[in-house]
Design an enzyme around this catalytic site. Sequence first.
Site, PDB file in Angstrom:
ATOM      1  CG  ASP A 100      -0.155   0.000   2.520  1.00  0.00           C
ATOM      2  OD1 ASP A 100       0.918  -0.645   2.576  1.00  0.00           O
ATOM      3  OD2 ASP A 100      -0.597   0.637   3.489  1.00  0.00           O
ATOM      4  CD  GLU A 101      -0.780   4.757   3.092  1.00  0.00           C
ATOM      5  OE1 GLU A 101      -1.663   5.577   3.344  1.00  0.00           O
ATOM      6  OE2 GLU A 101       0.026   4.331   3.949  1.00  0.00           O
ATOM      7  CB  VAL A 102       4.205   2.342  -3.572  1.00  0.00           C
ATOM      8  CG1 VAL A 102       5.537   2.633  -4.263  1.00  0.00           C
ATOM      9  CG2 VAL A 102       4.190   0.926  -3.008  1.00  0.00           C
TER      10      VAL A 102
END
Lengths: 579, 579
Positions: free
Chosen positions: B350-352
């Site tokens: 997530d949230e790269v």
Amino acid sequence: MKILPALSLLIPVAVAIWPLPKSYTSGDTVLFIEDNVHVTYNGVSSHSILIIQKGHGTVNSTSPSTASEIVQTAIQRTYETLFSKNFIPWKFHPRNSDFEPSTENKKYITSITLTQTAADPENIFQAPVGEVDESYFLSLIESGKVTIKAKSSIGLARGLTTFTQLFFKHTEGCVYTTLAPVEISDEPKFAHRGINMDTARNYFDVDDIKRIIDAAAYNKFNRFHIHITDSQSWPLVIPSMPDLATKGAYRKDLVYTPEQVADIQRYGGLLGVQVFLEIDMPGHTSSIWFSRPELITAFNEEAWDTYAAEPPSGTLKLNSTEVYDFLDEMLDDLLPRLSPYTGYFHSGGDEVNIQAYLLDETVRSNDTAVLQPLMEKFVQRNHDQIREKGLTPIVWEEMLLTWNVSLGKDVIVQTWQSDEAVAAVTEKGYKALVGNYNYWYLDCGNGQWLDFPPSSSEKYWPYNDYCFPRHNWRVMYSYDPLHGVPPEAHHLVVGGEAHIWAEQTDPVNIDNMVWPRACAAAEVLWSGAKDETGGNRSQTEASPRLSEMRERLVARGVMAHPIQMPYCIMNGTQCGLDH
Amino acid sequence: MKILPALSLLIPVAVAIWPLPKSYTSGDTVLFIEDNVHVTYNGVSSHSILIIQKGHGTVNSTSPSTASEIVQTAIQRTYETLFSKNFIPWKFHPRNSDFEPSTENKKYITSITLTQTAADPENIFQAPVGEVDESYFLSLIESGKVTIKAKSSIGLARGLTTFTQLFFKHTEGCVYTTLAPVEISDEPKFAHRGINMDTARNYFDVDDIKRIIDAAAYNKFNRFHIHITDSQSWPLVIPSMPDLATKGAYRKDLVYTPEQVADIQRYGGLLGVQVFLEIDMPGHTSSIWFSRPELITAFNEEAWDTYAAEPPSGTLKLNSTEVYDFLDEMLDDLLPRLSPYTGYFHSGGDEVNIQAYLLDETVRSNDTAVLQPLMEKFVQRNHDQIREKGLTPIVWEEMLLTWNVSLGKDVIVQTWQSDEAVAAVTEKGYKALVGNYNYWYLDCGNGQWLDFPPSSSEKYWPYNDYCFPRHNWRVMYSYDPLHGVPPEAHHLVVGGEAHIWAEQTDPVNIDNMVWPRACAAAEVLWSGAKDETGGNRSQTEASPRLSEMRERLVARGVMAHPIQMPYCIMNGTQCGLDH
């Protein structure tokens, strides 16, 4: 040695006194403290103090004077805090850093000299706002001598509370400060610094209440307001009217006996926290119906929202000699038992619902022109009786601002709805308490507790409780009690209270609901809301200090929630951003 | 005898099974139960069962079969729940009512017959979604005979959990039900019913984690996802890389050893709760920097919000053989130790933050056309290794929906951002987990934890945390995992998880943050979000049942908060309103 103005952003995290003292300086010399440190109070090293410090006893209630009792309690509490309820501050230093002082060649605190420079008021437990001087001066010099001077016993207690916040537990078990020399001059901004706890929507054991008072005192609060009855339950035992609690409490045994009330008051009094009760009238009284149905109108109507702010509806009849007789007798029983430990009694007066009086056969009207003289008479009767018992009345703002009751100028008016209410109360020349529900209501934000079908009006939908959302500590901290009050009326703002209503709070979660957020109110009330520039105090400065206060509360058994993760408090201000 | 369809508003409060069974009937005959009740499992009254019921021992880990261990654990837990962790239901009856059954001429539960009608999967601890049949049938007849039948050991455990919820503690100390005869047929709606707990923003002791798992099992959750590492700390001990935890944990001793991880997994497995770990990659990894700085780019940049969702910034380099070698070695060490107790491993995703790769010397680009093939390779390498160790990968939705990684169809895709994401994942033919952060993130609503000066952009002001406000249980309960998913894709929605991220949660407040709100997710996942009419389940029906479940959780030592005051639950639906 660093000179640290109280408001500097450079305050090292370790000097994390909460609430912020008026002025202090500190250094970086390490001193240890042991439980055989020599303590004197006005030159006397009393045997009882020695008994306390060795843990062989509690405060002797036959001590010669109240001042001595308060100071002895403060000394006992200092020992407990330093040696039993302290914490290792690993979270406040960089990861895996070697932050603890060497335990070789330890230097020690050699003596603690407490000097009270004036006599306490005759009965300090009952003292009105402003009559106890809580200021103190604290000096800790590098040779290990500690001096605390104050004009009152409670001032000494405040100084000792500050003293404990200079010390940390070492992983080897000993206790140290890294801050010597220290010099602190401190005094509160506001005279009435309180928490209001609702024990009627949910019942709390005496120990739960004492735990809140203990943490309150540790935050230098000096008032504890118990909203002890409400429409949902009447847990207060009135011995001359046993059915009131037997039938009106949630359970026969979930009550506060006269002995328990006195115990709570005395416990607070010895910590410098005056405990006073509220019986909210004439609304918020339907629990009286369970024993005296003839006194209550509009009880438990199905469409409760027509008659009350929350279920069950019901209010004392407004023009009833039976109600007057009841109040005469009930307060005659109660008030003389309260007055040894407080100068105040709160007669309530919020959220009176005029529709209920349409159903009241002594009134049969919702016309405020009809109701106002009856309310005037009702309140004056209460206040006459309260004064007769040597107490000063406190009321909710509606009695003055909505009902225009001609209150005596001795009365303290507690506001809750707006900053404008504070200004209006002081404009009329009355002393005001603040506690705007948009800032200082601790119960807000859990969402709707009422059960409505999805088809209900949006007003009731899950997020819409009356004071949504939850006010986090930053919101509470941004609240200025003096906002909108002209300077010439500032002296009438005698203080304020943070409120914990108990619709969704019981003994299991109260610590977490109150702490550490109430600490924000404590600092605003002790240190003021504004910094030297006249702006709001910096949350960036306050944040690590509050995280440390939270750890100190946890160490004393209070389940206070964290406000930041360890990563943030380990790393100074790296959980902020400059743009 | 009352016939009570599961969805009726007429369900008496006392029949407060949570989550709601698929179908049940109950009566009003009183039966008591004692700790010498005769229990058999597939006809065997084993010595070990007798040892457990007498409190002389714990489950014998040398028991002949896993099924027998699970059932023995369930029996032990049943005894503990009934006789040590039960509660007196005074809050669920009118004030001062005489609600308890007479203790004269008691009739008793005479036997509990557990019958498992099929063999468990070969390794039930590792079973993939849907391979364990958790359904059960429970019958309690008026003569006192109890029969529970299930196809699996975990089904029997679920039935015993339900069984305990029929019983109450009596003020005289004995234990009773008022509901005989009872007949229940039950089975879950969704196969993956989980809680995701973050142990990286704050550290939790093994006992804290077990307490959450215990309460999860009591709500018939069957998955426990530990988000065990993140940018703030790496508490997971990898023996071949000791510095990872020694330097990356918040404190050297705040770690999870291989033995502790196995202990947690086994503890969950025996309660029918499969415990799997997540190592979130390639973002959320900056704690690796403390031991292996060469693997991380954009570590702890001052303008962290350019490079990460929260401080500290930092991500694994995306095109680095050193990173690949690290992952080879680290996962080769870790995965074989996990696989005895789970079929899954969560590789995060997530949230790269693409800006971070501008600083990554192996990439030097924020162009997704450049980054996508590298991400593809990164994820495929991880998943190949995960599969090689006999595990099935789970990833966050971004890997599929944002990065368009060509995931294997074995992969479970965990959504969190929207209902549309669930539909998109299933449309691509992948199995999806739900947990929309606007409904099922338990951490929301405490307000901003970042320290910003008042001059900061409004985005950061106190109320504006990323998922403000707090989702109360009614909001969580209104969440439909199948919302927006076409019927032909429903089978791909294998379940969901409630999430507790730990920026403002640590061991002191986690119980209160998770419970009882996660119960709402438990019921949606077990019983489905919709009632027989196709509408949302009634909160009015659920509310008193959840209040009762809360009391049962408190009785087992879980600090779950109240959702209504006693006045409401004493009085049926009087805290609702019909208009």
